[in-house]
Design an enzyme around this catalytic site. Structure first.
Site, PDB file in Angstrom:
ATOM      1  N   CYS A  61      51.271  47.074  32.932  1.00  0.00           N
ATOM      2  CA  CYS A  61      50.360  47.999  33.626  1.00  0.00           C
ATOM      3  C   CYS A  61      48.933  47.808  33.130  1.00  0.00           C
ATOM      4  CB  CYS A  61      50.768  49.454  33.389  1.00  0.00           C
ATOM      5  SG  CYS A  61      52.397  49.899  34.019  1.00  0.00           S
ATOM      6  N   CYS A 113      52.985  51.006  29.050  1.00  0.00           N
ATOM      7  CA  CYS A 113      53.421  49.825  29.810  1.00  0.00           C
ATOM      8  C   CYS A 113      52.420  48.675  29.652  1.00  0.00           C
ATOM      9  CB  CYS A 113      53.567  50.228  31.275  1.00  0.00           C
ATOM     10  SG  CYS A 113      53.793  48.869  32.424  1.00  0.00           S
TER      11      CYS A 113
END
Length: 95
Positions: free
Chosen positions: A21, A18
């Site tokens: 993230c 991600c």
């Protein structure tokens, strides 16, 4: 740790694949470190801990949950800037 912590805990649900993230994680670390005496940071990789993520109804990452006294207080999903993260943490710790 999260449910039994005397201090509030910021839980970062993330994944290695991600991109947002990876951008959020250092921001969280910096902000939480400013309040190290008042709050903890826990990280949960949803791929390695899918059951924990499902139990907390994590639908997308990054997803951040704030706990106080073992109870979820507030959350956000997605990338946030430093000011938004700091407001989240300050509200969680009651500062």
């Amino acid at each position: 740790m999260v449910l039994k912590s005397d201090l509030p805990v910021v839980v970062d649900f993330k994944a290695s694949w991600c991109g947002p993230c990876k951008m959020l994680e250092p921001r969280l670390e910096i902000i939480v470190s400013k309040y190290a005496e008042k709050v903890h940071l826990a990280k949960v990789d949803i791929d390695e801990n899918s059951e924990i993520a499902m139990n907390h109804d994590v639908q997308a990452v990054p997803h951040v949950l704030g706990y106080r006294n073992g109870q979820p207080q507030k959350s956000f999903t997605g990338l946030k800037d430093e000011d938004q993260i700091e407001s989240f943490v300050k509200e969680l710790i009651g500062s």
